[in-house]
Design an enzyme around this catalytic site. Structure first.
Site, PDB file in Angstrom:
ATOM      1  N   VAL A 238       0.481  -1.177   0.505  1.00  0.00           N
ATOM      2  CA  VAL A 238       0.134   0.181   0.004  1.00  0.00           C
ATOM      3  C   VAL A 238       1.176   1.493   0.052  1.00  0.00           C
ATOM      4  CG1 VAL A 238      -2.171  -0.995   0.867  1.00  0.00           C
ATOM      5  CG2 VAL A 238      -0.467  -0.331   2.874  1.00  0.00           C
ATOM      6  N   ASP A 239       2.222   1.195  -0.025  1.00  0.00           N
ATOM      7  CA  ASP A 239       3.166   2.649   0.280  1.00  0.00           C
ATOM      8  C   ASP A 239       3.462   2.712  -1.599  1.00  0.00           C
ATOM      9  OD1 ASP A 239       5.557   0.805  -1.217  1.00  0.00           O
ATOM     10  OD2 ASP A 239       6.046  -0.033   0.746  1.00  0.00           O
TER      11      ASP A 239
ATOM     12  N   CYS B 164     -14.416   8.270   1.402  1.00  0.00           N
ATOM     13  CA  CYS B 164     -15.380   8.716   1.959  1.00  0.00           C
ATOM     14  C   CYS B 164     -15.960   6.855   1.787  1.00  0.00           C
ATOM     15  CB  CYS B 164     -15.937   9.496   1.205  1.00  0.00           C
ATOM     16  SG  CYS B 164     -17.897   9.470   2.059  1.00  0.00           S
TER      17      CYS B 164
ATOM     18  N   HIS C  64      -3.754  -3.743  -3.076  1.00  0.00           N
ATOM     19  CA  HIS C  64      -4.591  -4.348  -2.308  1.00  0.00           C
ATOM     20  C   HIS C  64      -4.884  -2.675  -1.488  1.00  0.00           C
ATOM     21  CE1 HIS C  64      -3.267  -8.338  -1.289  1.00  0.00           C
ATOM     22  NE2 HIS C  64      -4.071  -8.247  -1.741  1.00  0.00           N
TER      23      HIS C  64
HETATM   24  C1  BJW Z   1      12.009 -10.670   2.526  1.00  0.00           C
HETATM   25  C2  BJW Z   1      12.212  -9.254   3.122  1.00  0.00           C
HETATM   26  C3  BJW Z   1      13.899  -8.606   2.596  1.00  0.00           C
HETATM   27  C4  BJW Z   1      11.218 -10.073   4.692  1.00  0.00           C
HETATM   28  N1  BJW Z   1      13.725  -8.990   1.593  1.00  0.00           N
HETATM   29  N2  BJW Z   1      12.036 -10.680   1.401  1.00  0.00           N
HETATM   30  C5  BJW Z   1      -8.873 -19.036  -0.265  1.00  0.00           C
HETATM   31  C6  BJW Z   1      -8.551 -19.345   0.262  1.00  0.00           C
HETATM   32  C7  BJW Z   1      -7.806 -18.630   2.162  1.00  0.00           C
HETATM   33  C8  BJW Z   1      -8.278 -17.820   2.259  1.00  0.00           C
HETATM   34  C9  BJW Z   1      -8.711 -17.261   1.295  1.00  0.00           C
HETATM   35  C10 BJW Z   1      -9.326 -17.137  -0.132  1.00  0.00           C
HETATM   36  N3  BJW Z   1      -9.154 -16.524  -0.745  1.00  0.00           N
HETATM   37  C11 BJW Z   1      -9.623 -15.208   0.502  1.00  0.00           C
HETATM   38  C12 BJW Z   1      -9.864 -15.252   1.625  1.00  0.00           C
HETATM   39  C13 BJW Z   1      -9.499 -14.501   2.548  1.00  0.00           C
HETATM   40  C14 BJW Z   1      -8.392 -13.563   2.875  1.00  0.00           C
HETATM   41  C15 BJW Z   1      -6.535 -14.738   3.046  1.00  0.00           C
HETATM   42  O1  BJW Z   1      -6.631 -14.545   1.777  1.00  0.00           O
HETATM   43  N4  BJW Z   1      -6.712 -14.448   4.287  1.00  0.00           N
HETATM   44  C16 BJW Z   1      -5.260 -15.564   4.113  1.00  0.00           C
HETATM   45  C17 BJW Z   1      -4.644 -14.815   5.661  1.00  0.00           C
HETATM   46  C18 BJW Z   1      -5.311 -16.933   4.411  1.00  0.00           C
HETATM   47  N5  BJW Z   1      -8.340 -13.517   1.709  1.00  0.00           N
HETATM   48  C19 BJW Z   1      -9.309 -11.312   0.903  1.00  0.00           C
HETATM   49  O2  BJW Z   1     -10.136 -11.334   2.550  1.00  0.00           O
HETATM   50  C20 BJW Z   1      -8.899 -10.772   0.290  1.00  0.00           C
HETATM   51  N6  BJW Z   1      -9.855 -10.794  -0.267  1.00  0.00           N
HETATM   52  C21 BJW Z   1     -11.034 -11.478  -1.242  1.00  0.00           C
HETATM   53  O3  BJW Z   1     -10.649 -12.766  -1.660  1.00  0.00           O
HETATM   54  O4  BJW Z   1     -11.611 -11.252  -1.897  1.00  0.00           O
HETATM   55  C22 BJW Z   1     -12.957 -12.332  -2.083  1.00  0.00           C
HETATM   56  C23 BJW Z   1     -13.525 -12.582  -0.621  1.00  0.00           C
HETATM   57  C24 BJW Z   1     -15.030 -11.425  -0.489  1.00  0.00           C
HETATM   58  C25 BJW Z   1     -15.851 -12.072   1.053  1.00  0.00           C
HETATM   59  C26 BJW Z   1     -15.537 -13.389   1.283  1.00  0.00           C
HETATM   60  C27 BJW Z   1     -14.033 -14.058   0.589  1.00  0.00           C
HETATM   61  C28 BJW Z   1     -13.414 -13.848  -0.007  1.00  0.00           C
HETATM   62  C29 BJW Z   1      -8.176  -9.638   0.675  1.00  0.00           C
HETATM   63  C30 BJW Z   1      -6.744  -9.336   1.506  1.00  0.00           C
HETATM   64  C31 BJW Z   1      -6.548  -8.261   1.331  1.00  0.00           C
HETATM   65  C32 BJW Z   1      -5.172  -8.434   2.143  1.00  0.00           C
HETATM   66  N7  BJW Z   1      -4.863  -6.843   3.085  1.00  0.00           N
HETATM   67  C33 BJW Z   1      -3.596  -6.469   3.147  1.00  0.00           C
HETATM   68  C34 BJW Z   1      -3.791  -5.705   4.221  1.00  0.00           C
HETATM   69  C35 BJW Z   1      -3.408  -4.658   3.616  1.00  0.00           C
HETATM   70  C36 BJW Z   1      -4.265  -3.225   4.379  1.00  0.00           C
HETATM   71  C37 BJW Z   1      -3.105  -3.239   5.009  1.00  0.00           C
HETATM   72  O5  BJW Z   1      -1.837  -2.935   4.479  1.00  0.00           O
HETATM   73  O6  BJW Z   1      -3.073  -3.135   5.946  1.00  0.00           O
HETATM   74  O7  BJW Z   1      -2.655  -7.023   2.622  1.00  0.00           O
HETATM   75  S1  BJW Z   1      -3.043  -8.138   4.979  1.00  0.00           S
HETATM   76  C38 BJW Z   1      -1.888  -8.555   4.344  1.00  0.00           C
HETATM   77  O8  BJW Z   1      -0.710  -9.208   3.312  1.00  0.00           O
HETATM   78  C39 BJW Z   1      -1.720  -6.722   3.046  1.00  0.00           C
HETATM   79  C40 BJW Z   1      -0.783  -7.043   1.938  1.00  0.00           C
HETATM   80  O9  BJW Z   1      -1.049  -7.204   1.192  1.00  0.00           O
HETATM   81  C41 BJW Z   1      -0.575  -8.564   2.867  1.00  0.00           C
HETATM   82  C42 BJW Z   1       0.152 -10.261   2.122  1.00  0.00           C
HETATM   83  O10 BJW Z   1       1.329 -10.128   2.564  1.00  0.00           O
HETATM   84  P1  BJW Z   1       2.567 -10.154   1.984  1.00  0.00           P
HETATM   85  O11 BJW Z   1       3.187  -9.132   1.295  1.00  0.00           O
HETATM   86  O12 BJW Z   1       3.193 -11.572   2.274  1.00  0.00           O
HETATM   87  O13 BJW Z   1       3.684  -9.774   3.561  1.00  0.00           O
HETATM   88  P2  BJW Z   1       4.420 -10.606   4.676  1.00  0.00           P
HETATM   89  O14 BJW Z   1       4.083 -10.175   5.579  1.00  0.00           O
HETATM   90  O15 BJW Z   1       2.917 -12.070   4.635  1.00  0.00           O
HETATM   91  O16 BJW Z   1       5.444 -11.461   3.370  1.00  0.00           O
HETATM   92  C43 BJW Z   1       6.505 -10.627   3.236  1.00  0.00           C
HETATM   93  C44 BJW Z   1       7.853 -11.857   2.871  1.00  0.00           C
HETATM   94  O17 BJW Z   1       9.124 -11.241   2.965  1.00  0.00           O
HETATM   95  C45 BJW Z   1       7.612 -12.885   4.017  1.00  0.00           C
HETATM   96  O18 BJW Z   1       8.434 -14.159   3.134  1.00  0.00           O
HETATM   97  C46 BJW Z   1       9.636 -12.261   4.384  1.00  0.00           C
HETATM   98  O19 BJW Z   1      10.565 -13.583   4.093  1.00  0.00           O
HETATM   99  C47 BJW Z   1       9.735 -11.830   3.279  1.00  0.00           C
HETATM  100  N8  BJW Z   1      11.249 -10.697   3.550  1.00  0.00           N
HETATM  101  N9  BJW Z   1      11.930  -9.190   4.767  1.00  0.00           N
HETATM  102  C48 BJW Z   1      13.539 -10.362   0.725  1.00  0.00           C
HETATM  103  N10 BJW Z   1      14.467  -7.739   2.975  1.00  0.00           N
HETATM  104 ZN    ZN Z   2     -19.175  10.781   1.118  1.00  0.00          ZN
END
Ligand code: BJW
Ligand code: ZN
Length: 238
Positions: free
Chosen positions: A87-88, A111, A103
């Site tokens: 989100v950055d 709003c 995301h």
């Molecule tokens: C390095 C490093 C370095 C460190 N160099 N590497 C199917 C199955 C199961 C669950 C679901 C499914 N479908 C949907 C779901 C539910 C849910 C979901 O996936 N849940 C899981 C937790 C299981 N998904 C959703 O709800 C999504 N919507 C959706 O599916 O809509 C349809 C629907 C509607 C109604 C019901 C059901 C479905 C929306 C997902 C939104 C995610 N939002 C967030 C927050 C955003 C706002 C905020 O910033 O606060 O997005 S959650 C958070 O995780 C954020 C990130 O973008 C996202 C991914 O995380 P990311 O980027 O992978 O970070 P990390 O911390 O997990 O990993 C970091 C990695 O970097 C690690 O591997 C480290 O090793 C590595 N690393 N330093 C290189 N220097």
């Molecule tokens: Zn409004």
């Protein structure tokens, strides 16, 4: 080529990841309370305050060599699609011309009632405490509550960027996946789609992920070190 990034690409800029042991946001903060529409309905001031802390943290951060290497890569290839879960705006500030945000963007609140944009001040205010409650502002047009411009759990991804990302994942020759745990759906499905489509898949990560065995090549290490090396070695300056 498609480049797909997660929180790890911004970690070395001082932006915390979500799931890293000890340093990840979800180690200290409850995703159910802070990153769901229900959480925002229950306690808007808690959620808005937390996102203000993160928004200002991001505003003060600078792009790192990984963001810069990805921006440089765009100039070396016929076509590059950059898709991020972050989100950055560090890819944009590093010079990447076009970024598909799956995301949302923390600097683009809107709003919750009418969907209208809510402009945020350009200058960085002092960093509030991470747990400080701040009442969300009201929409200038309809008086509705303003919400962070991010995609919470249970919400749909923005249709345009998502459709473009799916198309790129299916059609790319090479897919570079950087700093994501590949746990969050549906975004994580992009890497699986690229693997299934037979593209060369490269994963850059400090740690193991469940895709290690499935990708073509794993580069284990910090993105800010690995990406400049990869870009310089595979596409040297002529
Ligand atoms: C390095 C490093 C370095 C460190 N160099 N590497 C199917 C199955 C199961 C669950 C679901 C499914 N479908 C949907 C779901 C539910 C849910 C979901 O996936 N849940 C899981 C937790 C299981 N998904 C959703 O709800 C999504 N919507 C959706 O599916 O809509 C349809 C629907 C509607 C109604 C019901 C059901 C479905 C929306 C997902 C939104 C995610 N939002 C967030 C927050 C955003 C706002 C905020 O910033 O606060 O997005 S959650 C958070 O995780 C954020 C990130 O973008 C996202 C991914 O995380 P990311 O980027 O992978 O970070 P990390 O911390 O997990 O990993 C970091 C990695 O970097 C690690 O591997 C480290 O090793 C590595 N690393 N330093 C290189 N220097
Ligand atoms: Zn409004």
């Amino acid at each position: 080529m498609m480049v797909f990034t997660g929180a790890g690409v911004s970690a070395e800029s001082g932006v915390p990841t979500f799931r890293d042991a000890l340093t990840g946001l979800w180690e200290k903060f409850d995703p159910e309370a802070l990153a769901t529409p229900q959480g925002f309905e229950r306690d808007p001031a808690l959620v808005w305050g937390w996102y203000e802390w993160r928004r200002i943290l991001v505003q003060r951060a600078e792009p790192n060599p990984a963001h810069c290497a990805i921006a440089a890569l765009a100039g070396k290839l016929a076509r590059l699609t950059l898709v991020t879960q972050n989100v950055d705006d560090l890819h944009e500030r590093a010079g990447s011309p076009r970024v598909l945000h799956l995301h949302g963007r923390i600097g683009r609140p809107y709003c919750a009632a009418c969907g209208g944009e809510y402009p945020t001040p350009r200058e960085a205010p002092p960093l509030p405490a991470s747990g400080k409650r701040i009442e969300p502002p009201r929409c200038h047009r309809c008086g509705g509550r303003v919400r962070p411009g991010v995609v919470w759990f249970g919400e749909s991804l923005p249709r345009g960027p998502w459709e473009e990302a799916v198309e790129a994942a299916h059609g790319c020759d090479a897919f570079l996946c950087v700093g994501t745990s590949s746990i969050v759906e549906p975004a994580a499905g992009l890497t699986r789609a690229a693997i299934a489509a037979g593209s060369v898949t490269i994963q850059v990560n400090t740690d193991r992920t469940y895709l290690d065995e499935a990708v073509t090549l794993n580069l284990r290490g910090p993105a800010a070190r690995m990406l400049p090396q990869l870009v310089d070695q595979v596409w040297p300056e002529t």
